[in-house]
Every structure is written in C-alpha cells, then in structure tokens.
Scaffold this active site. Sequence first.
Site, PDB file in Angstrom:
ATOM      1  CG  ASP A  91      -1.905   1.097   1.259  1.00 51.22           C
ATOM      2  OD1 ASP A  91      -1.953   1.880   0.303  1.00 51.22           O
ATOM      3  OD2 ASP A  91      -2.663   1.185   2.248  1.00 51.22           O
ATOM      4  CG  ASP A 264      -5.784  -4.999   2.447  1.00 47.84           C
ATOM      5  OD1 ASP A 264      -5.412  -4.542   3.546  1.00 47.84           O
ATOM      6  OD2 ASP A 264      -6.326  -4.283   1.575  1.00 47.84           O
ATOM      7  CB  CYS A 302     -11.494 -25.311  11.216  1.00 48.06           C
ATOM      8  SG  CYS A 302      -9.902 -24.571  10.790  1.00 48.06           S
ATOM      9  CB  CYS A 304      -6.298 -24.530  10.940  1.00 44.99           C
ATOM     10  SG  CYS A 304      -6.890 -24.129  12.599  1.00 44.99           S
ATOM     11  CB  CYS A 307      -9.255 -26.608  14.482  1.00 47.15           C
ATOM     12  SG  CYS A 307      -9.974 -24.942  14.584  1.00 47.15           S
ATOM     13  CG  HIS A 333      -8.914 -20.696  13.777  1.00 49.65           C
ATOM     14  ND1 HIS A 333      -9.481 -21.853  13.265  1.00 49.65           N
ATOM     15  CD2 HIS A 333      -9.938 -19.799  13.902  1.00 49.65           C
ATOM     16  CE1 HIS A 333     -10.783 -21.674  13.093  1.00 49.65           C
ATOM     17  NE2 HIS A 333     -11.080 -20.432  13.478  1.00 49.65           N
TER      18      HIS A 333
END
Length: 368
Positions: A91, A264, A302, A304, A307, A333
């Site tokens: 940015d 974003d 989930c 991940c 988890c 997560h």
Amino acid sequence: MFFKVLATDKQTKARRGELHLAGQIIPTPVFMPVGTQGTVKTLTPLQIKETGAEIILCNAYHLCLRPGAEIIKQLGGLHRFMGWKGAIITDSGGFQVFSLSKLTKISNNGVEFQSPIDGSKLLLTPEKVIKIQNDIGANIIMAFDECVPYPCEKDMASVAVERTLNWAARCLDSHNNEDQALFGIVQGSVFEELRIECAKHLEKMNFQGYAIGGLSVGEGSLLMNEVMDYTVEYLPPGKPRYLMGVGFPEDILHAVERGVDMFDCVIPTRNGRNGCAFTHLGKVKILNSRYKEDTGPLDEMCDCYTCKNFSRAYLRHLFVAKETLGLTLLSLHNIFYFQRLMQQIRDSIERGEFRSFKEQFFSAYKNN
C-alpha cells in the site's frame, strides 16, 4: 502481471479468476493477510504459507519510516528481507499518512507530515512514494491517493478526487519498473458522481489494476455496498478489482457478489490477538467463561493446526495466562479460516452456485 477471468456467476457479478504474478498463479477472489511492517504479527512466513496464503500486503509508509526503503533495497528487497517467497503488494500509505500522522499539510505537491516515530518532518510526493515502492521491490504497488474522513462535505471529497487523479498521473509517469504492477485507487467518499468521475479518469490512464479505496471508515455496510454497486460498473472487466482494507467475512461476500477480486485486512490477526476467532458458526470470544472446560476445537469444521491439536479450554487458558502462544494459535486459525472461505467462494462460483453458498453461509453464521 496478467489477469484473466475464468468463470462468472450467472446470478450475480461474482467472478473466478487468476492473477499471474512473479511466476505464481494466484486464484481470485483472494484474501491477502496484512504484514504492515514486514511481518504478519505473531506468525512466521512458513506458518502463513501453510494456511494457503500466496500473497500478503505490506505498507510502504511504515517501511519507509522504519527501517527505510534504502536499507531494504540494500538487503535484497522486501521478499528476502522478510523471508517471504510468495507475492507481495504494498500500500502506498495514503491512508496512514492522513490517519496516523500529526501536523499533516496537504498540497498539490504532496503531503508534509510529522513522523509518529521520532517527530521529524517529512514530505511524501507521488514520485517519492513510487520510488519507495520501487526500492522495496513488491510485485504490486499502489498509486498515492488522498483519503478523506467519513462523513465529509462533497466539496472536500471533490478536491481529494481531483488531487488523487493528479497524483495518479504523476505516479504513472515516475514508475519505471516493468516487474511491478501499478494499481490506481478510486476515491470519492460516498458520492456517486465523484466515484464515477474518478473511476472513468483512472480507467483512461490504463493502470494494471484498480482499487476501491476510502471505504470501511465508518460509513457502514449498506453505504459501502451502494458505493461498490456503482463504482465497479466503471472499472474495466479485464483487470483485477481490489477493495482495500475490508475484511469481515460478510463484507467480503457482499463485495464478491458485486465483482470484486482482491481483499486485505488486519481483522484476522487483530481479532486473533484479542481472543476472537472466526468460525463457520460465527465469532468465538475465547475468554468467555463457557469455554473453561470445553474440550472441543475452535471450529469443528476446520482442519487447521490449531483446531486439530488444541481445545477451546486450552486456548482460553493461554489467554488467561497471557501466553504468547495463544495469540499465535488464534491468528493462525483466523488466517486459515479466511483462506478456506475464499476457496469455498471460488468453488461456488465455478459451480455457478455462489448465491446459494452465500445464503447458506449467512444462515449458519451469527455476527456476535
């Protein structure tokens, strides 16, 4: 950079595309985790990569203040400096100049401001902003723009649009790195006439991509969606559309429905560090006493690392004990959740079932 649309949902304006960038093929719609100062807070580049993220956003304003664009260039560019092998977008820092700096003075030449780090007086011009981003070496860079607060008078927004267009032309003139794609930014607050005017002029300048800036600053979801409705119509269909700084799941779905490709936001990591996790059923505030003896994962849907290995009770314990690992595990997560959500969105567009997916999402998701 090369962008192509692979599929368009017949019931909405949602589209599935590919962004060819730096030898990578990045599927869109895409969510880009934010690494403002060259780091996604509490996470290593390897952890970020394992969530499925292929592109992250860093901020040229912060990096030029510390450690400095010249130092990053001397050390091999931002990718090498931060150890990230994926793509990077920077940015320009327009929003930060106006929101974080003291004693800001805006003129057609640029922005004079006081550094929030050491109080020194600095000047950012469109030419300098482009040079900073050229030196940093990101794959996608943003034009310098003037942001306005919400609410603001139409006259103030009109002046900002005129200045944004002037600065956009100067950014194009000073950009000389063919390996970097330069995006223009549409401003205009919540005024339809100004947004359309800005979009039309930027389209004629032939940027490689187009961003919608100046939203998610207090106008609310209804107004934000209205702005997107009439702004996207004037952005070239063959180029990527990027909604800057918007990151709640529900807002992403509304924007995808209107034809936006890139997002974003600091929401996943900021919320994670504050003990808030996103799940398919809504937010989980882990410090709630109900989780003190909860043996289940954050999100049973989930897979991940967090988890698969830790209970809500353990995660709550980490936050109560003020252990840094808690911040890492919830941030990890949340970024994984957002990457999985984007994959589900892309799959639903390919099947021609985005509207159905959106309805199912909202029927399960509770915005607590």
